[in-house]
Design an enzyme around this catalytic site. Structure first.
Site, short mmCIF file in Angstrom:
data_model
loop_
_atom_site.label_atom_id
_atom_site.label_comp_id
_atom_site.label_asym_id
_atom_site.label_seq_id
_atom_site.Cartn_x
_atom_site.Cartn_y
_atom_site.Cartn_z
N LYS A 1 -15.93 12.68 -15.85
CA LYS A 1 -14.48 12.86 -15.70
C LYS A 1 -13.96 13.71 -16.85
O LYS A 1 -13.82 13.25 -17.97
CB LYS A 1 -13.73 11.53 -15.67
CG LYS A 1 -12.32 11.79 -15.10
CD LYS A 1 -11.27 10.83 -15.53
CE LYS A 1 -10.59 11.12 -16.83
NZ LYS A 1 -9.75 12.34 -16.90
N GLU B 1 -17.12 7.70 -28.95
CA GLU B 1 -16.94 8.65 -30.06
C GLU B 1 -15.44 8.88 -30.16
O GLU B 1 -14.84 9.47 -29.28
CB GLU B 1 -17.70 9.94 -29.77
CG GLU B 1 -17.94 10.77 -31.01
CD GLU B 1 -16.95 11.89 -31.16
OE1 GLU B 1 -15.89 11.65 -31.81
OE2 GLU B 1 -17.20 12.97 -30.62
N CYS C 1 -12.03 16.16 -33.63
CA CYS C 1 -12.07 14.78 -34.09
C CYS C 1 -12.58 14.69 -35.53
O CYS C 1 -12.22 13.79 -36.26
CB CYS C 1 -12.89 13.92 -33.15
SG CYS C 1 -14.45 14.66 -32.71
N GLU D 1 -4.28 9.86 -36.99
CA GLU D 1 -4.86 11.10 -36.49
C GLU D 1 -3.78 11.92 -35.79
O GLU D 1 -3.18 11.47 -34.82
CB GLU D 1 -6.00 10.80 -35.52
CG GLU D 1 -6.75 12.06 -35.15
CD GLU D 1 -7.95 11.79 -34.26
OE1 GLU D 1 -7.85 10.97 -33.34
OE2 GLU D 1 -9.01 12.43 -34.49
P1 ADP Z 1 -6.21 12.29 -26.24
O1 ADP Z 1 -5.32 11.22 -26.81
O2 ADP Z 1 -6.92 13.09 -27.23
O3 ADP Z 1 -5.60 13.05 -25.09
P2 ADP Z 1 -7.46 10.36 -24.66
O4 ADP Z 1 -8.26 9.34 -25.35
O5 ADP Z 1 -6.12 10.00 -24.13
O6 ADP Z 1 -7.41 11.57 -25.61
O7 ADP Z 1 -8.27 11.00 -23.46
C1 ADP Z 1 -9.63 11.30 -23.47
C2 ADP Z 1 -10.16 11.08 -22.07
O8 ADP Z 1 -9.95 9.72 -21.70
C3 ADP Z 1 -9.48 11.91 -20.98
O9 ADP Z 1 -10.45 12.29 -20.02
C4 ADP Z 1 -8.50 10.91 -20.38
O10 ADP Z 1 -8.16 11.20 -19.04
C5 ADP Z 1 -9.30 9.63 -20.46
N1 ADP Z 1 -8.49 8.40 -20.43
C6 ADP Z 1 -7.22 8.22 -20.84
N2 ADP Z 1 -6.83 6.95 -20.61
C7 ADP Z 1 -7.87 6.30 -20.05
C8 ADP Z 1 -8.09 4.97 -19.59
N3 ADP Z 1 -7.16 4.04 -19.66
N4 ADP Z 1 -9.30 4.67 -19.09
C9 ADP Z 1 -10.28 5.60 -19.03
N5 ADP Z 1 -10.13 6.86 -19.42
C10 ADP Z 1 -8.95 7.23 -19.93
#
Ligand code: ADP
Length: 501
Positions: free
Chosen positions: A199, A274, A308, A405
């Protein structure tokens, strides 16, 4: 109903005909069991070019129902398909072919990445794409080197171990290095004989989709690689909680990492995370300043700070603090910000409006906390999510801009007294992804490298990453190590066999 995007406007300046063709070929689909399909709901979302805020493409919005289908396909491919049982040399050949295909499409993939993410084309072409190919090539080598052991058990027994694939993997990746993060996840998973559901981040799905097309063209068996585009809640969460996914690998924020961990507890799937960082970059007075200054700058501003492992806390020994900050500020004037497709550009926009607002918010927070700006400190005028590279001085390690961050081009420069103080302050964070130390004193370099609580420590350099070396975090930067032989541990499980003689 979303309007059909205007590729001419959104991808203005793009030169690769394959990119324009790809963008014009209609809404992007999900890849499930070897077929490209619309989401069951029929929903799509827009992916935006952050340099001009225009819609590049519509993309299928996958949800739980689609994840269910992808898991069925991946399960079938794992239990009945030939991939997990393929001889190691054949599997290796396949991974080599993937690497070659990435190289052959490098110009196209780099341009697509630059349009979708906003990173300078020159950097996508020089770093992201070749590193993605190298990652597949590196793990191609591992296919034939995944050994079990014979164990010196009781003489009446022949006792050995087998290293077997984990099964169906769910792999959730962020938007900062979209193709490269896909490679870090998919290459070791495939090398070890697993099947996977990837994904990509909703902000940057395009190169993962193109990678999926290339894998199909190469003839990867159906269901071995499945692609679900969509949002975190919905597509991502359904992967994390799915009872028939054996392992989930995630790269992203610590906040979402926690959600993934909770969601995975239903079937106790294996988890590797990570997460973020607030990495210290420590400059001693005996450092070679001609190298330390520009590297500290790139360490924090590379990829618009959306890294990161960015060196966001620059610790400088008090006696040289003013001079160092002055030089850093001078260098940063040369950090040309602009159109990512322009070869002169060193820094592009941030990836999204959300990120733009978040980073601008931190500029205000920093000022309110009493830190001062020597350069930047504001967004650029006009279209696109551009925030100027910003250096804060008079920062102390307790301020929010030194603890949280930001994921943007914002440096916090902090003075320290001596070696102990540098290590203490450097380690005084909830994160532990990376750290760096600059000194000509060999003994001090190694001592400090040992003392820093971080998954990677750079000495007299910043940001080196190589598929041969493990990468991952101490503390709340996650657990599990990607890359190197460590990723083989993540994507295999060990079986002990006792044979009565
Ligand atoms: P950032 O804050 O850097 O945008 P995220 O941690 O929100 O990073 O997102 C990283 C990945 O995790 C993306 O592919 C996002 O769609 C996915 N993601 C965000 N929320 C969830 C969740 N509740 N469960 C699983 N995947 C998620």
């Amino acid at each position: 109903m979303a309007a059909t995007p205007s590729v001419e406007i959104a991808a203005r300046g793009a030169k690769q005909s394959a990119v324009l063709e790809f963008l014009k070929s209609g809404p992007k689909k999900l890849l499930i069991g070897g077929k490209w399909v619309a989401s069951k709901s029929g929903k799509t979302f827009e992916t935006i070019n952050p340099a001009n805020e225009e819609v590049l493409a519509l993309v299928a919005e996958g949800d739980k129902a689609d994840v269910d289908e992808a898991v069925k396909a991946a399960r079938k491919a794992f239990e009945e398909g030939k991939w997990p049982k393929l001889g190691p040399h054949q599997r290796a050949r396949f991974l080599f072919k993937i690497a070659d295909a990435i190289d052959a499409h490098a110009d196209e993939l780099a341009e697509l990445e630059s349009l979708d993410n906003g990173k300078p084309l020159s950097q996508a072409r020089a770093i992201d794409v070749p590193a993605a190919a190298e990652t597949f090539r590196y793990y191609a080598g591992w296919c034939s080197k995944i050994y079990g052991e014979t164990n010196p058990s009781d003489p009446s027994m022949f006792n050995y171990t087998l290293r077997e694939p984990v099964g169906v993997c769910g792999q959730i990746i962020p938007w900062n290095f979209p193709l490269l993060m896909a490679a870090w996840k998919v290459a070791p998973a495939l090398a070890c004989g697993n099947t996977t559901i990837l994904k990509p981040a909703e902000q940057t799905p395009l190169t993962a989709i193109r990678l999926g097309e290339l894998l199909c063209e190469l003839g990867l068996p159906d269901g071995v690689f499945n692609l679900i585009t969509g949002f975190g809640p919905g597509a991502g969460s359904s992967i994390a909680e799915h009872p028939d996914i054996d392992k989930v690998a995630f790269t992203g924020s610590a906040e979402v990492g926690r959600l993934i961990l909770h969601a995975s507890e239903g079937n106790l799937k294996k988890v590797s995370l990570e997460l973020g960082g607030k990495s210290p970059n420590i400059i001693f007075p005996d450092a070679e300043m001609e190298a330390a200054v520009p590297n500290a700058m790139m360490g924090v501003f590379y990829n618009s700070g959306q890294v990161c492992a960015a060196g966001t806390r620059i610790f400088v020994q008090r006696d040289i603090y003013d001079n160092f900050v002055e030089q850093l500020t001078k260098y940063t004037q040369g950090m040309t910000m602009g159109d990512p497709l322009d070869p002169k550009t060193k820094m592009g926009p941030l990836v999204s409006k959300e990120q733009f607002d978040k980073v601008k918010g931190y500029l205000d927070i920093g000022r309110k906390e009493g830190a001062k700006v020597t350069i930047g400190g504001e967004a650029a005028a006009g279209k696109g999510y551009y925030v100027k590279p910003t250096i804060f001085v008079d920062v102390n390690n307790d301020m929010r801009i030194a603890r949280e961050e930001i994921f943007g081009p914002v440096a916090a420069t902090i003075p320290f007294k001596d070696e102990n103080d540098a290590v203490f302050q450097g380690n005084n964070t909830t994160y532990g992804l990376a750290a760096a130390v600059w000194t000509r004193d060999v003994g001090r370099a190694h001592k400090v490298a040992r003392a820093l609580k971080a998954g990677t420590v750079w000495v007299n350099c910043y940001g080196m990453v190589d598929p041969i070396s493990p990468f991952g975090g101490y503390k709340q930067s996650g657990f599990g190590r990607e890359l190197g032989k460590y990723a083989v541990d993540l994507y295999t499980q060990v079986k002990t066999v006792f044979v009565k003689l």
